[in-house]
Scaffold this active site. Structure first.
Site, mmCIF file in Angstrom:
data_model
loop_
_atom_site.group_PDB
_atom_site.id
_atom_site.type_symbol
_atom_site.label_atom_id
_atom_site.label_comp_id
_atom_site.label_asym_id
_atom_site.label_seq_id
_atom_site.Cartn_x
_atom_site.Cartn_y
_atom_site.Cartn_z
ATOM 1 C CG HIS A 77 12.829 2.476 -23.034
ATOM 2 N ND1 HIS A 77 12.587 3.820 -22.867
ATOM 3 C CD2 HIS A 77 14.159 2.361 -23.258
ATOM 4 C CE1 HIS A 77 13.732 4.495 -22.996
ATOM 5 N NE2 HIS A 77 14.706 3.625 -23.235
ATOM 6 C CG ASN A 293 19.492 7.857 -30.592
ATOM 7 O OD1 ASN A 293 20.683 8.108 -30.692
ATOM 8 N ND2 ASN A 293 18.576 8.799 -30.454
ATOM 9 C CG ASP A 320 18.393 1.980 -24.395
ATOM 10 O OD1 ASP A 320 17.245 2.213 -23.938
ATOM 11 O OD2 ASP A 320 18.933 2.701 -25.260
ATOM 12 C CG HIS A 324 10.341 0.106 -31.161
ATOM 13 N ND1 HIS A 324 9.607 1.204 -30.760
ATOM 14 C CD2 HIS A 324 11.641 0.413 -30.894
ATOM 15 C CE1 HIS A 324 10.436 2.130 -30.276
ATOM 16 N NE2 HIS A 324 11.675 1.673 -30.343
ATOM 17 N N GLY A 339 15.808 1.564 -31.514
ATOM 18 C CA GLY A 339 15.716 0.748 -30.307
ATOM 19 C C GLY A 339 15.623 -0.743 -30.574
HETATM 20 O O1 DOR Z 1 17.276 3.245 -29.186
HETATM 21 C C1 DOR Z 1 16.628 3.915 -28.397
HETATM 22 N N1 DOR Z 1 15.366 3.601 -28.073
HETATM 23 N N2 DOR Z 1 17.203 4.969 -27.859
HETATM 24 C C2 DOR Z 1 16.526 5.835 -27.117
HETATM 25 O O2 DOR Z 1 17.092 6.774 -26.679
HETATM 26 C C3 DOR Z 1 15.085 5.649 -26.870
HETATM 27 C C4 DOR Z 1 14.708 4.252 -26.993
HETATM 28 C C5 DOR Z 1 13.217 4.076 -27.085
HETATM 29 O O3 DOR Z 1 12.498 4.609 -26.235
HETATM 30 O O4 DOR Z 1 12.773 3.385 -28.009
HETATM 31 ZN ZN ZN Z 2 18.601 6.847 -24.421
HETATM 32 ZN ZN ZN Z 3 16.695 4.290 -23.338
#
Ligand code: DOR
Ligand code: ZN
Ligand code: ZN
Length: 458
Positions: A77, A293, A320, A324, A339
């Site tokens: 991300h 998640n 992943d 943040h 996340g």
């Molecule tokens: O932990 C997560 N962060 N799981 C997700 O599905 C989305 C992601 C996020 O965009 O922060």
């Molecule tokens: Zn995800």
């Molecule tokens: Zn993700």
């Protein structure tokens, strides 16, 4: 003509099974030769077949190091556009390169969502102008990720989207999910599925069970994931879509994938370093750097994920990477967003916890972090062979250090591994034959500029 010569490394190629000390010669963007003990002088001055060389030739000493095909992360991300305070494409790409990655796939849950050609073009333009990392955007499945109306897969695919995904959530409406898979199958674009039944998840913030009860937190059942994994496998079987399951976290996910593969369904799967190494017991209910998640599960789930990875049921390791801000993560365990970051910790965590312990071979590490990911997205990368693209990651397995979020190039410092002692330092990252990152353990340097750098992006 520019040469990059890597001397005396343990060269690993998952496709051919090569695992031997060799020298690698890259000329311009391609691998020219992989041989025993080349004479550097021959290449830099005398090789008539090759002709004159330029000043910017580089010779890297890789003695005692792994020399792998460049790592590929199928799941990051980068937050731009819309959430630049968390990460930009530039800072995310710098983190990727520092982590040994040469290609990444970027999820579409930006603001606006990557659901139309204009946002897709914007993201690709920024990536092109700010980094040498290969950033493959993934387009949303539905407009604004609202779960109702399919995006224009064909146009998005034709314009550079490498896959479609609703990541951050599932397409909850099975009718829409089925339409999406039918269309994806027709076009030949992979569907990356985040599997989560949002109604069943409700207000859950960590794995359901005794641990959640004792911390007085709402739980997230394994079935939240398993139900959608099963549904999506059935839909892929029926429609012929290429399904890639993101961040698998439960033992029954592994079992369902095993059955699906046996039945010939076109399905692949990824697992994150954190789901492979941590469990719900690491969650203390206050530190939101353990909130993600899907959540950290039980030991039996983690063990099944490790076994699944070893058995080839799970194909890839993906981070992943979900940056943040510190403010976001300080909201408390219940309120903080899900996340954690992963790009700058993946190599040392996987090396220390699996390769050094003999659970994965170095070749298997390269397979799961480079060769298999390349196959999932259908790019001709992930191979360390003559004629292949010059994407290479050099890792010093013996270098010991402590994970220090303050040193991250990522804006996100949200890691559960802060202070952890690890081995496995990314010594160099080479993209298309260019050494873009180097670290000898004392000094590190990143060469991030692209040919025609646009100052507006800085
Ligand atoms: O932990 C997560 N962060 N799981 C997700 O599905 C989305 C992601 C996020 O965009 O922060
Ligand atoms: Zn995800
Ligand atoms: Zn993700």
């Amino acid at each position: 003509m520019a040469f990059t010569i890597i001397k005396n490394g343990r060269v690993l190629d998952p496709e051919t099974g090569l695992d031997a000390v060799k020298d690698v010669v890259i000329v311009d963007s391609k691998i020219l030769e992989i041989t025993d003990d080349i004479n550097v002088e021959d290449y830099l001055h005398n090789n008539e077949m090759i002709g004159e060389t330029e000043e910017n030739d580089i010779v890297l000493d890789a003695e005692g190091c792994f020399v792998m095909p460049g790592l590929i992360d199928l799941h990051v991300h980068f937050r731009e556009p819309g959430f630049e305070e968390k990460e930009t494409i530039r800072t995310g790409a710098r983190a990727g390169i520092r982590g040994g990655f040469t290609s990444v796939c970027m999820m579409p849950n930006t603001k606006p969502v990557i659901d139309a050609p204009d946002t897709l073009a914007e993201v690709m333009d920024i990536a092109e102008n700010t980094t040498t990392l290969q950033v493959h955007p993934i387009a949303a499945i539905t407009a604004n990720q609202d779960g109702e109306y399919l995006t224009d897969f064909q146009t998005l695919y034709d314009n550079g989207a490498i896959a479609v995904s609703e990541d951050g959530k599932s397409v909850m409406n099975a009718r829409v999910a089925r339409q999406a898979m039918r269309l994806a199958a027709e076009i030949g674009v992979p569907v990356f599925a985040h599997c989560e039944d949002i109604n069943l998840r409700a207000r859950g913030v960590m794995n359901a069970g005794k641990r959640a009860k004792s911390l007085d937190l709402y739980g997230i059942l394994n079935e939240v994931e398993d139900i959608i994994v099963a549904r999506d496998i059935i839909l892929a079987k029926d429609t012929g879509a290429q399904l890639h399951l993101c961040h698998c976290s439960t033992k029954d996910s592994v079992e369902l994938i095993r059955l699906a593969k046996e039945a010939g369904v076109n399905v692949t799967a990824e697992v994150t370093p954190h789901h492979l190494t941590l469990t719900e017991d690491d969650v203390d209910g206050t530190d939101a750097n353990f909130k993600m998640n899907p959540p950290l599960r039980k030991k039996e789930d983690r063990d099944a994920l490790i076994q699944g990875l070893k058995d080839g049921i799970i194909d890839c390791i993906a981070t992943d990477h979900a940056p943040h801000t510190e403010e976001d993560k300080k909201l408390g365990f219940k309120q903080a967003p899900f996340g954690i970051v992963g790009l700058e910790t993946a190599v040392p965590i996987i090396y220390t916890e699996f390769v050094e312990k003999g659970i994965l071979t170095p070749l298997e590490m390269a397979e799961k972090m480079s060769y298999n990911p390349a196959k999932v997205i259908g790019v001709d990368r992930g191979r360390l062979q003559v004629g292949a693209d010059g994407d290479v990651t050099i890792i010093d397995p013996n270098f010991e250090f402590e994970i220090n979020p303050a040193s991250f190039f990522s804006k996100g410092k949200n890691t559960p591994y802060a202070g952890k002692k690890v081995k496995g330092l990314v010594k160099a990252t080479i993209i298309d034959g260019r050494v873009v990152y180097q670290n000898n353990g004392r000094n590190e340097s990143i060469i991030e500029t692209v040919e025609h750098l646009d100052e507006d992006y800085y």
